[in-house]
Enzyme design. Structure first.
Site, PDB file in Angstrom:
ATOM      1  N   ILE A  32      -4.537  51.249   7.172  1.00 37.65           N
ATOM      2  CA  ILE A  32      -4.665  52.526   7.889  1.00 37.65           C
ATOM      3  C   ILE A  32      -3.460  52.785   8.800  1.00 37.65           C
ATOM      4  O   ILE A  32      -3.185  53.941   9.158  1.00 37.65           O
ATOM      5  CB  ILE A  32      -5.989  52.531   8.703  1.00 37.65           C
ATOM      6  CG1 ILE A  32      -6.477  53.944   8.942  1.00 37.65           C
ATOM      7  CG2 ILE A  32      -5.862  51.750   9.993  1.00 37.65           C
ATOM      8  CD1 ILE A  32      -7.903  54.020   9.454  1.00 37.65           C
ATOM      9  N   ASN A  88      -2.267  36.571   8.439  1.00 40.30           N
ATOM     10  CA  ASN A  88      -2.239  36.260   9.863  1.00 40.30           C
ATOM     11  C   ASN A  88      -3.489  35.443  10.170  1.00 40.30           C
ATOM     12  O   ASN A  88      -4.597  35.852   9.819  1.00 40.30           O
ATOM     13  CB  ASN A  88      -2.240  37.542  10.700  1.00 40.30           C
ATOM     14  CG  ASN A  88      -0.947  38.321  10.555  1.00 40.30           C
ATOM     15  OD1 ASN A  88       0.120  37.731  10.393  1.00 40.30           O
ATOM     16  ND2 ASN A  88      -1.028  39.636  10.596  1.00 40.30           N
ATOM     17  N   HIS A 101      -7.674  38.489   4.931  1.00 40.34           N
ATOM     18  CA  HIS A 101      -7.011  39.540   4.152  1.00 40.34           C
ATOM     19  C   HIS A 101      -5.546  39.180   4.006  1.00 40.34           C
ATOM     20  O   HIS A 101      -4.925  38.650   4.929  1.00 40.34           O
ATOM     21  CB  HIS A 101      -7.158  40.913   4.806  1.00 40.34           C
ATOM     22  CG  HIS A 101      -6.819  40.930   6.262  1.00 40.34           C
ATOM     23  ND1 HIS A 101      -7.684  40.482   7.239  1.00 40.34           N
ATOM     24  CD2 HIS A 101      -5.693  41.305   6.908  1.00 40.34           C
ATOM     25  CE1 HIS A 101      -7.106  40.587   8.420  1.00 40.34           C
ATOM     26  NE2 HIS A 101      -5.891  41.083   8.246  1.00 40.34           N
TER      27      HIS A 101
HETATM   28  P1  5GP Z   1      -4.506  41.704  10.998  1.00 41.60           P
HETATM   29  O1  5GP Z   1      -3.875  42.197  12.278  1.00 41.60           O
HETATM   30  O2  5GP Z   1      -5.932  41.236  11.243  1.00 41.60           O
HETATM   31  O3  5GP Z   1      -3.702  40.714  10.224  1.00 41.60           O
HETATM   32  O4  5GP Z   1      -4.589  42.971  10.045  1.00 41.60           O
HETATM   33  C1  5GP Z   1      -5.588  43.928  10.153  1.00 41.60           C
HETATM   34  C2  5GP Z   1      -5.049  45.166   9.484  1.00 41.60           C
HETATM   35  O5  5GP Z   1      -6.139  46.028   9.243  1.00 41.60           O
HETATM   36  C3  5GP Z   1      -4.047  45.951  10.353  1.00 41.60           C
HETATM   37  O6  5GP Z   1      -2.817  46.063   9.654  1.00 41.60           O
HETATM   38  C4  5GP Z   1      -4.722  47.278  10.571  1.00 41.60           C
HETATM   39  O7  5GP Z   1      -3.828  48.370  10.558  1.00 41.60           O
HETATM   40  C5  5GP Z   1      -5.732  47.355   9.434  1.00 41.60           C
HETATM   41  N1  5GP Z   1      -6.910  48.134   9.740  1.00 41.60           N
HETATM   42  C6  5GP Z   1      -7.633  48.100  10.887  1.00 41.60           C
HETATM   43  N2  5GP Z   1      -8.684  48.937  10.792  1.00 41.60           N
HETATM   44  C7  5GP Z   1      -8.615  49.508   9.565  1.00 41.60           C
HETATM   45  C8  5GP Z   1      -9.442  50.471   8.898  1.00 41.60           C
HETATM   46  O8  5GP Z   1     -10.447  50.969   9.407  1.00 41.60           O
HETATM   47  N3  5GP Z   1      -9.064  50.826   7.637  1.00 41.60           N
HETATM   48  C9  5GP Z   1      -7.967  50.287   7.029  1.00 41.60           C
HETATM   49  N4  5GP Z   1      -7.696  50.727   5.795  1.00 41.60           N
HETATM   50  N5  5GP Z   1      -7.176  49.385   7.638  1.00 41.60           N
HETATM   51  C10 5GP Z   1      -7.500  48.994   8.885  1.00 41.60           C
END
Ligand code: 5GP
Ligand code: ZN
Length: 115
Positions: A32, A88, A101
């Site tokens: 997103i 991460n 993820h």
């Molecule tokens: P992290 O920081 O946990 O490695 O990555 C989480 C990712 O999820 C971030 O890049 C963030 O932009 C994405 N993200 C967070 N909320 C949402 C959402 O509601 N929809 C989508 N498609 N991505 C999200």
């Protein structure tokens, strides 16, 4: 499925996302808040909070995430120029969603070392 897990809800279709791939074990969707022209998240349906929680029996599932990232990168024309795949793990590494993820980033020069 874990209660109140964003990515369980996206995988289950409860919360919408731009899905780019789905099979019986994994789903991939557009981030997103993209950090590159191509920023896709590849996610297993099964709720595994962090890479620390993955077990020996998860090796095929983790491999599936990585190979799917490579496939999506190739389909989008990034195989030759290059791309990055990132898990991460925990807050010190920037993890904000605690359902494992794999990030796929491509379409711009990616600096090394990352911040
Ligand atoms: P992290 O920081 O946990 O490695 O990555 C989480 C990712 O999820 C971030 O890049 C963030 O932009 C994405 N993200 C967070 N909320 C949402 C959402 O509601 N929809 C989508 N498609 N991505 C999200
Ligand atoms: Zn989850």
């Amino acid at each position: 499925m874990a209660d109140d897990c964003l990515f369980c809800k996206i995988a289950g279709g409860e919360i919408p996302a731009k899905i780019v791939y789905r099979d019986d074990e994994v789903v991939a969707f557009e981030d997103i808040n993209p950090q590159a022209p191509c920023h896709v998240l590849i996610v297993p349906y099964r709720h595994i909070p962090t890479l620390n929680d993955a077990e020996a029996g998860d090796d095929a599932l983790l491999g599936r995430l990585v190979l799917r990232a490579a496939r999506i990168a190739a389909e989008r024309g990034h195989a030759a120029d290059g791309y990055r795949t990132v898990f991460n793990c925990n807050r010190g590494a920037g993890q904000t969603v605690f359902h494992i993820h794999l990030h796929l980033l491509a379409g711009r020069n990616l600096n090394w070392p990352p911040g």
